[in-house]
Design an enzyme around this catalytic site. Sequence first.
Site, PDB file in Angstrom:
ATOM      1  N   ASP A  92     -29.339  -4.527   6.105  1.00  0.00           N
ATOM      2  CA  ASP A  92     -29.365  -5.965   6.421  1.00  0.00           C
ATOM      3  C   ASP A  92     -29.736  -6.779   5.180  1.00  0.00           C
ATOM      4  O   ASP A  92     -29.702  -8.014   5.219  1.00  0.00           O
ATOM      5  CB  ASP A  92     -30.286  -6.260   7.614  1.00  0.00           C
ATOM      6  CG  ASP A  92     -31.714  -5.815   7.389  1.00  0.00           C
ATOM      7  OD1 ASP A  92     -31.997  -5.158   6.364  1.00  0.00           O
ATOM      8  OD2 ASP A  92     -32.563  -6.120   8.256  1.00  0.00           O
ATOM      9  N   SER A  93     -30.046  -6.104   4.052  1.00  0.00           N
ATOM     10  CA  SER A  93     -30.175  -6.804   2.764  1.00  0.00           C
ATOM     11  C   SER A  93     -28.849  -7.480   2.417  1.00  0.00           C
ATOM     12  O   SER A  93     -28.813  -8.358   1.554  1.00  0.00           O
ATOM     13  CB  SER A  93     -30.596  -5.837   1.654  1.00  0.00           C
ATOM     14  OG  SER A  93     -29.705  -4.755   1.562  1.00  0.00           O
TER      15      SER A  93
ATOM     16  N   ASP B  66     -28.053  -0.784   9.514  1.00  0.00           N
ATOM     17  CA  ASP B  66     -29.263  -1.459   9.996  1.00  0.00           C
ATOM     18  C   ASP B  66     -28.954  -2.263  11.250  1.00  0.00           C
ATOM     19  O   ASP B  66     -27.952  -2.985  11.296  1.00  0.00           O
ATOM     20  CB  ASP B  66     -29.758  -2.468   8.930  1.00  0.00           C
ATOM     21  CG  ASP B  66     -30.800  -1.899   7.982  1.00  0.00           C
ATOM     22  OD1 ASP B  66     -31.283  -0.772   8.223  1.00  0.00           O
ATOM     23  OD2 ASP B  66     -31.129  -2.590   7.007  1.00  0.00           O
TER      24      ASP B  66
ATOM     25  N   LYS C 118     -30.395   2.134  11.989  1.00  0.00           N
ATOM     26  CA  LYS C 118     -31.775   2.129  11.496  1.00  0.00           C
ATOM     27  C   LYS C 118     -32.508   0.935  12.092  1.00  0.00           C
ATOM     28  O   LYS C 118     -31.954  -0.166  12.158  1.00  0.00           O
ATOM     29  CB  LYS C 118     -31.804   2.068   9.968  1.00  0.00           C
ATOM     30  CG  LYS C 118     -33.212   1.984   9.384  1.00  0.00           C
ATOM     31  CD  LYS C 118     -33.259   2.313   7.894  1.00  0.00           C
ATOM     32  CE  LYS C 118     -32.764   1.248   6.973  1.00  0.00           C
ATOM     33  NZ  LYS C 118     -33.549  -0.009   7.040  1.00  0.00           N
TER      34      LYS C 118
ATOM     35  N   GLU D 227     -36.595  -0.996  12.146  1.00  0.00           N
ATOM     36  CA  GLU D 227     -37.825  -1.113  11.365  1.00  0.00           C
ATOM     37  C   GLU D 227     -39.066  -1.005  12.247  1.00  0.00           C
ATOM     38  O   GLU D 227     -39.119  -1.585  13.327  1.00  0.00           O
ATOM     39  CB  GLU D 227     -37.860  -2.462  10.620  1.00  0.00           C
ATOM     40  CG  GLU D 227     -36.778  -2.598   9.553  1.00  0.00           C
ATOM     41  CD  GLU D 227     -36.893  -3.882   8.740  1.00  0.00           C
ATOM     42  OE1 GLU D 227     -37.867  -4.648   8.944  1.00  0.00           O
ATOM     43  OE2 GLU D 227     -36.012  -4.115   7.897  1.00  0.00           O
TER      44      GLU D 227
ATOM     45  N   GLU E 105     -40.694   2.360   2.403  1.00  0.00           N
ATOM     46  CA  GLU E 105     -40.469   1.251   1.484  1.00  0.00           C
ATOM     47  C   GLU E 105     -41.768   0.657   0.946  1.00  0.00           C
ATOM     48  O   GLU E 105     -42.654   0.275   1.724  1.00  0.00           O
ATOM     49  CB  GLU E 105     -39.629   0.148   2.160  1.00  0.00           C
ATOM     50  CG  GLU E 105     -39.405  -1.062   1.245  1.00  0.00           C
ATOM     51  CD  GLU E 105     -38.288  -2.006   1.662  1.00  0.00           C
ATOM     52  OE1 GLU E 105     -37.534  -1.681   2.604  1.00  0.00           O
ATOM     53  OE2 GLU E 105     -38.161  -3.069   1.036  1.00  0.00           O
TER      54      GLU E 105
HETATM   55  N1  LIG Z   1     -31.857  -7.362  -3.715  1.00  0.00           N
HETATM   56  C1  LIG Z   1     -32.717  -6.875  -2.832  1.00  0.00           C
HETATM   57  N2  LIG Z   1     -33.359  -5.725  -3.111  1.00  0.00           N
HETATM   58  C2  LIG Z   1     -34.252  -5.176  -2.227  1.00  0.00           C
HETATM   59  O1  LIG Z   1     -34.794  -4.080  -2.506  1.00  0.00           O
HETATM   60  C3  LIG Z   1     -34.502  -5.861  -1.002  1.00  0.00           C
HETATM   61  C4  LIG Z   1     -33.778  -7.041  -0.748  1.00  0.00           C
HETATM   62  N3  LIG Z   1     -32.912  -7.527  -1.673  1.00  0.00           N
HETATM   63  N4  LIG Z   1     -33.901  -7.704   0.423  1.00  0.00           N
HETATM   64  C5  LIG Z   1     -34.615  -7.074   1.493  1.00  0.00           C
HETATM   65  C6  LIG Z   1     -35.808  -6.394   0.979  1.00  0.00           C
HETATM   66  C7  LIG Z   1     -36.820  -7.337   0.381  1.00  0.00           C
HETATM   67  N5  LIG Z   1     -37.449  -6.510  -0.618  1.00  0.00           N
HETATM   68  C8  LIG Z   1     -38.454  -6.964  -1.491  1.00  0.00           C
HETATM   69  C9  LIG Z   1     -38.421  -8.251  -1.985  1.00  0.00           C
HETATM   70  C10 LIG Z   1     -39.390  -8.684  -2.866  1.00  0.00           C
HETATM   71  C11 LIG Z   1     -40.414  -7.842  -3.273  1.00  0.00           C
HETATM   72  C12 LIG Z   1     -41.477  -8.344  -4.219  1.00  0.00           C
HETATM   73  O2  LIG Z   1     -41.193  -9.198  -5.040  1.00  0.00           O
HETATM   74  N6  LIG Z   1     -42.717  -7.864  -4.148  1.00  0.00           N
HETATM   75  C13 LIG Z   1     -43.832  -8.315  -4.997  1.00  0.00           C
HETATM   76  C14 LIG Z   1     -44.803  -9.184  -4.223  1.00  0.00           C
HETATM   77  C15 LIG Z   1     -44.226 -10.476  -3.806  1.00  0.00           C
HETATM   78  C16 LIG Z   1     -45.158 -11.275  -2.927  1.00  0.00           C
HETATM   79  O3  LIG Z   1     -46.362 -11.009  -2.919  1.00  0.00           O
HETATM   80  O4  LIG Z   1     -44.674 -12.168  -2.234  1.00  0.00           O
HETATM   81  C17 LIG Z   1     -44.643  -7.127  -5.452  1.00  0.00           C
HETATM   82  O5  LIG Z   1     -45.170  -7.191  -6.569  1.00  0.00           O
HETATM   83  O6  LIG Z   1     -44.754  -6.154  -4.720  1.00  0.00           O
HETATM   84  C18 LIG Z   1     -40.445  -6.546  -2.765  1.00  0.00           C
HETATM   85  C19 LIG Z   1     -39.464  -6.121  -1.892  1.00  0.00           C
HETATM   86  C20 LIG Z   1     -36.828  -5.212  -0.659  1.00  0.00           C
HETATM   87  N7  LIG Z   1     -35.487  -5.442  -0.102  1.00  0.00           N
HETATM   88  C1  LIG Z   2     -33.266  -1.040   1.240  1.00  0.00           C
HETATM   89  C2  LIG Z   2     -32.836  -0.479   2.533  1.00  0.00           C
HETATM   90  C3  LIG Z   2     -33.742   0.588   2.993  1.00  0.00           C
HETATM   91  C4  LIG Z   2     -32.598  -1.528   3.596  1.00  0.00           C
HETATM   92  O1  LIG Z   2     -33.161  -1.517   4.668  1.00  0.00           O
HETATM   93  C5  LIG Z   2     -31.624  -2.608   3.319  1.00  0.00           C
HETATM   94  O2  LIG Z   2     -30.938  -2.591   2.295  1.00  0.00           O
HETATM   95  O3  LIG Z   2     -31.514  -3.496   4.168  1.00  0.00           O
HETATM   96 MG   LIG Z   3     -32.792  -3.226   5.854  1.00  0.00          MG
END
Ligand SMILES: Nc1nc(=O)c2c([nH]1)NC[C@@H]1CN(c3ccc(C(=O)N[C@@H](CCC(=O)O)C(=O)O)cc3)CN21
Ligand SMILES: CC(C)C(=O)C(=O)O
Ligand SMILES: [Mg+2]
Length: 259
Positions: free
Chosen positions: A44-45, A83, A113, A115, A182
């Site tokens: 769903d990303s 998803d 999948k 969550e 994750e």
């Molecule tokens: N392009 C993309 N890649 C991804 O892996 C992804 C998506 N989109 N969309 C759905 C989720 C969202 N994800 C994310 C998005 C942002 C952070 C991130 O920036 N984390 C920071 C903290 C940010 C905060 O505190 O708001 C960190 O340092 O962990 C982590 C996972 C993983 N997934």
């Molecule tokens: C990153 C994977 C695990 C996912 O759930 C997504 O792409 O939506």
């Molecule tokens: Mg997903």
Amino acid sequence: MAVTIQQLIKWKQTGRSIISLTAWDYSLAEILDLAGVDLILVGDSLAMVGLGYDSTLPVTLDEMIHHAKAVCRGVNRALVVCDLPFMSYQVNLDRAIEAAGRVLKETGASGIKIEGGHPKMLEIVRELTAIGIPVMGHVGLTPQSFRVLGYRQQGKTEKEANLIVDHAVALEQAGAFSIILEHIPQDLAATITDKLAIPTIGIGAGNKCDGQVLVTADFLGLSAKQPPFAKSYVNLRQVITSAVEEFTTEVRDQKFPPA
Ligand SMILES: Nc1nc(=O)c2c([nH]1)NC[C@@H]1CN(c3ccc(C(=O)N[C@@H](CCC(=O)O)C(=O)O)cc3)CN21
Ligand SMILES: CC(C)C(=O)C(=O)O
Ligand SMILES: [Mg+2]
């Protein structure tokens, strides 16, 4: 030979890492499949990397199905998992069964999948598995809950870590065939991977999982923004920008098309 769920479990047992990437359209899926990716996730990303939304919440079941059908047309070997999007399974069990049933009936996906590992999700996993719909779990950072959790690493405190372990174990007992871990600490992911008989697929969860997944837009360097744990193996933004510049020059200089 097409990848099966049994194969994924065998690969865990033999220590052969499971290679997974996301896909949201035909051409990408076809390339990833031919390149040998084992598990293709219609994530769903898609909402963010394919449709331009700023979270995964807006994408609909119809949209997920539309994209999953395109992905499946490109895939011969990989196992395809789709998803279930936000609000297609959380309302009640009947809605979850209908949503998952539509994915299996209308696309070529082998499983879905969902969550989270709360009791409501466990019931969904048990019921779907019982009626023949394979379910993949997903714990740690669950982006459909970002309004509650944010995007921070999960499982940092002992209490939080124990809850994630409990959820993972409960998902396996409920019948999940595999589980996404994750954005959790490496040691926590290693503990869960050791505890479970089903394969763990990590994203931002260290190198001790049974497999790894990345969002393909990040993997290819297509995303404008990406999580701290992502790695781009090529910078397609740069490649595409250069190609447009070259095309522009050739057209303006009347070098393309050739005389
Ligand atoms: N392009 C993309 N890649 C991804 O892996 C992804 C998506 N989109 N969309 C759905 C989720 C969202 N994800 C994310 C998005 C942002 C952070 C991130 O920036 N984390 C920071 C903290 C940010 C905060 O505190 O708001 C960190 O340092 O962990 C982590 C996972 C993983 N997934
Ligand atoms: C990153 C994977 C695990 C996912 O759930 C997504 O792409 O939506
Ligand atoms: Mg997903």
